[in-house]
Design an enzyme around this catalytic site. Structure first.
Site, PDB file in Angstrom:
ATOM      1  N   SER A  17       0.847  -1.189   0.000  1.00  0.00           N
ATOM      2  CA  SER A  17       0.000   0.000   0.000  1.00  0.00           C
ATOM      3  C   SER A  17       0.887   1.246   0.000  1.00  0.00           C
ATOM      4  O   SER A  17       1.682   1.416  -0.918  1.00  0.00           O
ATOM      5  CB  SER A  17      -0.962  -0.042   1.192  1.00  0.00           C
ATOM      6  OG  SER A  17      -2.004   0.888   1.032  1.00  0.00           O
TER       7      SER A  17
ATOM      8  N   HIS B  68      -6.964  -5.756  -1.798  1.00  0.00           N
ATOM      9  CA  HIS B  68      -5.791  -5.007  -1.348  1.00  0.00           C
ATOM     10  C   HIS B  68      -4.904  -5.903  -0.488  1.00  0.00           C
ATOM     11  O   HIS B  68      -3.722  -5.639  -0.324  1.00  0.00           O
ATOM     12  CB  HIS B  68      -6.265  -3.796  -0.543  1.00  0.00           C
ATOM     13  CG  HIS B  68      -5.272  -2.680  -0.445  1.00  0.00           C
ATOM     14  ND1 HIS B  68      -4.676  -2.093  -1.540  1.00  0.00           N
ATOM     15  CD2 HIS B  68      -4.763  -2.029   0.637  1.00  0.00           C
ATOM     16  CE1 HIS B  68      -3.852  -1.134  -1.145  1.00  0.00           C
ATOM     17  NE2 HIS B  68      -3.881  -1.079   0.172  1.00  0.00           N
TER      18      HIS B  68
ATOM     19  N   ASP C 281      -8.525  -5.230  -6.044  1.00  0.00           N
ATOM     20  CA  ASP C 281      -8.057  -4.102  -5.232  1.00  0.00           C
ATOM     21  C   ASP C 281      -8.609  -2.827  -5.851  1.00  0.00           C
ATOM     22  O   ASP C 281      -8.106  -2.355  -6.867  1.00  0.00           O
ATOM     23  CB  ASP C 281      -6.532  -4.070  -5.201  1.00  0.00           C
ATOM     24  CG  ASP C 281      -5.992  -2.919  -4.368  1.00  0.00           C
ATOM     25  OD1 ASP C 281      -6.806  -2.171  -3.790  1.00  0.00           O
ATOM     26  OD2 ASP C 281      -4.765  -2.772  -4.293  1.00  0.00           O
TER      27      ASP C 281
END
Length: 726
Positions: free
Chosen positions: A558, A673, A641
């Site tokens: 991320s 994600h 995601d």
């Protein structure tokens, strides 16, 4: 019972074993929060364990003795999705996911010590969970949540009519949220009652939707909302729930309210802290959370942020009187920590709150009438707190927690006293053998603007006279942290036991070190955080002799993935043998494709079209940065995601390939994600650890380390040469 021996912790470790492997990590028992009975004698918790041979995850429920920590099996039925105590604690109410109503669930009641002696109280016509109960005369009132249709009925997927077209049509945001395309269904809190007939209770199947009458309201709020988003008063008459502000654009603002509504739904729910409302403190218009009634039901405590478009603002405790027009009171509002959950003591005089503090989730107490400058007191415990419940009417609480060295810590904590250990998984589960606090230590280094914290995680059998390659792990968020807590995805100990020493920094933007450090990353993603990381890396190189930085690697997910991509184009990128970027942004302008626009509009000080220069400033794809790339890099990005598109990962991989840089792309079409499915998680670990082990030299120094060839998935490669070979 033999097939379920794993439900009860082993009494001793096996005589020998390997270091902590991905298989150990994934297959270790996973235990939920322990919920004590009203008498404070037993607690019930959920446990599951993945079986690689059978490719399944059976589950069940255990009882924890609160005096001696002994564990016994309550049930091995994997269809029991949740259990809560009924009355004095001699009986339990549970939800069974299989029912005579297709797509529905059954509500059952059983003796706590004889689970087989159960009877069915009734059926719910749809998926339903998050039960909370309260005695109301001769009835038991309850609330829970499920999906609502636009008409307010509980949604039943099995009974839903199949659409004639797969088209989705939107006139407003959200289109997608986290991992899902938003549909017409929404979460709602429903109420019902168990009626007593003789010595048994029954449920007539009737539910009241308490949320749907408020147009555009939703509770619990996705993607992470649950039973903590609502509460039921002790007399069973009033329900509180949190919803984002119905009148405001949800993708652009974080503003949310706490609503109050009668349990029977006889009146439409009304907010107690509406933006600019007569009871709301001036300037408070951010996200609300954790509503909880006082024991007498006359007050309600909740948490709220001030800023309307900032999901990582500091939460402050608020208390409102129920049924009154008096202004809401702010409690300990100057405390420079952000509470995450709040509960009342049994006498209503003291608040117990959890908050992150210096990379540990701690439990604090404070008076319910504390002034603004009051500093809460820490309650002693080990690891980080996941949840806590009062034991009977005492001041003691049962803490369910975890740490960097154990995935389950059950302990009793009492203000002013040492904690009392009940069950620590690392002392019982063979998969966690050898894990303990001895291999974890904090590191503080002067960063770009202030001292910055990191965790050092050492491998099993660590020898300070030996040298271990550095694994430099960068957390996501960016407003997050590496805490003293267990991760079921990125677990530093799994990396360390390949033969590394892990350094997990908490640079500018991290939470738990004061709000200023968290806020200072705003519009500075590649600035102060990057400088912090450089200074930490330099300190490790110059002062920690058992860490080999010459053969180190860096990895992140991320925001951590963005930072790895940023590092690839900076001087620090040349210091690593390999990089791993999981779900990280690559092209600055692509951020407009995200779901929660309030996030980027806060962090980049404006909208995509009004503050484009801020989005471009930290663009990893700038030609002058790409020109510096040379470090081998593994790129991971998944199809579901919706925080940032899979095209980000594909584009990054395209550039790496065209530049002739050793690189690999890993994709899971059925993951989001995060990678959460056990078999996918194993492949993820085989690829990630195999990649870094290849380039760091670990494969040569540690014969037991994972190799890329250990992964059974065939590699797709249709090109014999790089573009630049021609």
């Amino acid at each position: 019972m033999a097939a379920a021996k794993w439900l009860i912790a082993s009494l001793a470790f096996a005589s020998s074993g390997l270091a902590f492997t991905p298989e150990d990590f994934i297959s270790a028992p996973r235990r939920g929060e322990a919920i004590p009975d009203p008498k404070g004698e037993l607690a019930v918790f959920h446990v599951s364990k993945y079986n690689f041979d059978k490719k399944d995850r059976p589950s069940g429920w255990n009882l924890l003795n609160l005096k001696n920590g002994d564990i016994s099996v309550l049930t091995t039925d994997s269809d029991v999705s949740e259990i809560t105590w009924l009355g004095d604690g001699t009986k339990v109410v549970y939800v069974n996911g299989t029912d005579s109503v297709e797509g529905g669930v059954g509500i059952w009641i059983s003796d706590a010590k004889n689970f087989g002696n159960a009877y069915k109280a009734g059926s719910v016509n749809g998926a339903f969970s998050g039960l909370k109960l309260a005695k109301a005369g001769d009835k038991i009132n309850f609330v829970g949540y499920g999906q609502s249709t636009t008409k307010g009925d509980l949604y039943n997927e099995a009974a839903a009519k199949e659409a004639v077209s797969s088209a989705r049509i939107y006139d407003g945001l959200f289109v997608r949220h986290w991992d899902t395309y938003v549909g017409t269904q929404f979460n709602a809190v429903f109420s019902g009652s168990l009626t007593k007939n003789g010595d048994k209770y029954s449920f007539d199947g009737k539910l009241k939707n308490l949320v749907q009458p408020v147009k555009y309201a939703e509770s619990p709020y996705p993607p992470f909302g649950g039973s903590g988003d609502y509460d039921l008063s002790s007399d069973g008459k009033t329900v509180a729930f949190m919803s984002k502000a119905p009148e405001l654009p949800k993708a652009n603002l974080t503003t949310s309210y706490i609503f109050l509504v009668p349990h029977d739904g006889s009146r439409v729910a009304e907010p107690i802290n509406k933006r600019n409302g007569p009871r709301t403190p001036q300037g408070i218009e951010g996200a609300s959370s954790s509503p909880v009634f006082s024991p007498d039901g006359k007050r309600i405590a909740y948490l709220q942020m001030a800023t309307k478009n900032y999901e990582s603002d500091r939460r402050v405790i608020h208390i409102a009187e129920v049924g009154s027009n008096k202004p809401v009171q702010r409690i300990a509002s100057s405390w420079d920590r952000s509470p995450e959950a709040v509960k009342w003591s049994s006498d209503g005089r003291t608040l117990y709150v959890t908050a992150e503090d210096h990379a540990t989730g701690k439990l604090f107490t404070l008076p319910a009438d504390a002034r603004d400058n009051h500093k809460p007191s820490v309650v002693k415990h080990d690891g980080s707190v996941s949840s806590f419940y009062f034991i009977g009417s005492s001041k003691s609480v049962l803490i369910s927690g975890n740490s960097l060295w154990s995935n389950a810590l059950y302990q009793v904590a009492t203000p002013g006293r040492p904690n009392r250990k009940l069950f620590y998984a690392n002392e019982h589960d063979p998969e966690l053998k050898g894990l303990g606090p001895k291999d974890i230590e904090p590191l503080w280094v002067d960063g770009a603007r202030t001292k910055i914290h990191s965790w050092i995680v050492k491998p099993t059998g660590f020898d300070k006279n030996k040298v271990y390659p550095l694994a430099f792990l960068i957390h996501g968020g960016p407003q997050g942290s590496w805490g003293d807590s267990w991760s079921t995805r990125w677990n530093p100990r799994v990396w360390a036991d390949q033969g590394y020493v892990v350094v997990a920094p908490n640079p500018t933007g991290s939470t738990g070190f004061g709000q200023k450090l968290t806020d200072d990353i705003t519009n500075d993603w590649g600035g102060a955080p990057y400088k912090d990381l450089v200074k930490i890396w330099e300190h490790v190189r110059d002062h920690i002799k058992y860490i080999d930085t010459d053969n180190g690697i860096a990895a992140g997910a991320s925001f951590g993935g963005f930072m790895v991509n940023w590092i690839q184009g900076q001087d620090l990128g040349r210091k690593f043998k390999a990089l791993v970027s999981h779900d990280g942004t690559f092209v600055g302008s692509s951020k407009i494709g995200t779901d929660e626009l309030f996030f980027i509009e806060h962090d980049f000080n404006g909208t995509f079209f009004e503050a484009r220069q801020n989005y471009d400033r930290w663009d990893c794809s700038k030609p002058e940065l790409v020109a510096k790339w040379s470090t081998p890099q593994l790129v991971i990005h998944n199809d579901s995601d919706f925080r940032l598109s899979v095209a980000e990962g594909v584009g990054l991989f395209n550039v790496l390939q065209e530049k002739g840089i050793p690189s690999r792309f890993l994709n899971f079409p059925d993951e989001t994600h995060w990678v959460t499915k056990p078999e996918n998680s194993l492949v993820w670990h085989q690829q990630v650890l195999g990649w870094i082990n290849k380039w760091s030299g670990i494969n040569k120094s540690n014969p037991k380390s994972i190799k890329l060839s250990d992964c059974p998935i065939e590699v797709i490669d249709h090109e014999a040469h790089s573009y630049f070979d021609y």
